[in-house]
Design an enzyme around this catalytic site. Structure first.
Site, PDB file in Angstrom:
ATOM      1  N   SER A 144     -74.271 -18.400   7.890  1.00 52.89           N
ATOM      2  CA  SER A 144     -73.694 -17.101   7.576  1.00 52.89           C
ATOM      3  C   SER A 144     -73.554 -17.810   6.133  1.00 52.89           C
ATOM      4  O   SER A 144     -73.926 -19.174   5.332  1.00 52.89           O
ATOM      5  CB  SER A 144     -72.201 -17.286   7.456  1.00 52.89           C
ATOM      6  OG  SER A 144     -71.398 -16.956   6.823  1.00 52.89           O
ATOM      7  N   TYR A 157     -64.463 -22.878   8.778  1.00 56.77           N
ATOM      8  CA  TYR A 157     -65.443 -21.100   8.920  1.00 56.77           C
ATOM      9  C   TYR A 157     -66.769 -21.709   8.230  1.00 56.77           C
ATOM     10  O   TYR A 157     -67.778 -22.370   8.737  1.00 56.77           O
ATOM     11  CB  TYR A 157     -64.890 -20.131   9.162  1.00 56.77           C
ATOM     12  CG  TYR A 157     -66.606 -19.303   9.192  1.00 56.77           C
ATOM     13  CD1 TYR A 157     -66.760 -18.492  10.543  1.00 56.77           C
ATOM     14  CD2 TYR A 157     -67.565 -18.784   8.293  1.00 56.77           C
ATOM     15  CE1 TYR A 157     -67.904 -17.880  10.881  1.00 56.77           C
ATOM     16  CE2 TYR A 157     -67.924 -17.978   8.207  1.00 56.77           C
ATOM     17  CZ  TYR A 157     -68.511 -17.701   9.923  1.00 56.77           C
ATOM     18  OH  TYR A 157     -69.828 -16.745   9.758  1.00 56.77           O
ATOM     19  N   LYS A 161     -70.118 -23.818   9.087  1.00 53.48           N
ATOM     20  CA  LYS A 161     -71.397 -23.253   9.199  1.00 53.48           C
ATOM     21  C   LYS A 161     -72.309 -23.950   8.442  1.00 53.48           C
ATOM     22  O   LYS A 161     -73.856 -23.731   8.306  1.00 53.48           O
ATOM     23  CB  LYS A 161     -70.933 -21.950   8.755  1.00 53.48           C
ATOM     24  CG  LYS A 161     -70.413 -20.740   9.820  1.00 53.48           C
ATOM     25  CD  LYS A 161     -71.589 -20.836  11.019  1.00 53.48           C
ATOM     26  CE  LYS A 161     -71.295 -19.751  12.141  1.00 53.48           C
ATOM     27  NZ  LYS A 161     -71.862 -19.553  13.064  1.00 53.48           N
TER      28      LYS A 161
END
Length: 263
Positions: A144, A157, A161
């Site tokens: 991401s 997150y 990531k």
């Protein structure tokens, strides 16, 4: 253009919806056989059957949770039983988060670590041996833009990531000697069902203009002023799987409509 993907076996996690499904369709359109992995049995079986009927390739739907050792083992074993191994692995399964560092419990950190990082580690251990036997392979990680440009409301997150991106770089150095290419893709705003669901929830008590909400998000974050379709992103994944990307090793590619604010 012949991308050299006909007859290849591609495994896509999170493959029954959104980006994963679009990648599976893109590879199937090039003649690749596809293995879809997802948690919902009915949906992954149905999508595998639809792709087989539409594109004339062999498919397999595997209901499993790749965030667990048992789930990754099931995916590796069922792929081996049906296809004898894989040529391509797309680590796509993942989901956003919403928390603060001060309030998020250890258990939430661990669950995202297992899904975003350890799934990729375990699946590499599971599929690299068959790629070696086949003489080549491709492993792609869907990370991401948040791995490099974090959003304040999803620290777990962002961190997991970023770890996936470094794992990808490290794995690339280890397996290129076996003619296995590993790369990362960092998408920006991609119009997935999750984005639509979130937009509808956030606008339910404000007139329900979910499309207007998404348009505003795009105007704020992406110089291109729109979301990408899942198919636009899938096109890039398919290219990286192909012989045309033969010198792409250990890199991270941004498909973000100009959203990244650094060089």
């Amino acid at each position: 253009m012949d991308l050299g993907l006909k007859g290849k076996v591609a495994v896509i996690t999170g493959g029954s919806v959104g980006i994963g499904l679009a990648i599976a369709e893109g590879l199937a359109a090039e003649g690749s056989h596809v293995v879809l992995a997802a948690r919902q049995s009915e949906r992954v079986t149905a999508e595998a059957g639809r792709i087989a009927a539409h594109f004339g390739v062999r498919t397999l739907g595997v209901a499993c949770d790749v965030g667990t050792p048992e789930g990754t083992r099931k995916l590796v074993d069922e792929t081996a039983a049906t296809f004898g191994g894989a040529d391509i692995l797309i680590n796509n399964a993942g989901t956003g988060s919403n928390e603060t560092i001060m309030e998020a419990p250890d258990e939430k950190w661990q669950s995202y670590w297992d899904l975003h990082v350890m799934a990729a580690v375990r699946l590499a251990r599971g599929f690299v041996p068959s790629m070696r036997e086949r003489g080549a392979g491709v492993i792609l990680h869907n990370a991401s833009i948040c791995a490099a440009q974090p959003l304040w409301y999803e620290p777990i997150y962002n961190v997991t990531k970023a770890a996936l991106m470094m794992f990808s770089k490290t794995l690339a150095q280890e397996v290129i000697k076996d003619n296995i290419r590993v790369n990362t893709v960092n998408p920006g705003l991609i119009l997935t069902p999750d984005w639509v669901k979130t937009a509808k929830q956030l606008t339910a008590d404000k007139g329900g203009d979910w499309q207007g909400y998404l348009d505003e998000v795009a105007r704020e974050h992406a110089p291109i002023k729109r979301f990408a379709t899942a198919q636009e992103l899938a096109n890039f994944f398919v290219f990286l799987c192909s012989d045309k990307a033969s010198y792409s090793v250990g890199s991270t590619y941004y498909v973000d409509g100009g959203m990244l604010k650094t060089v």
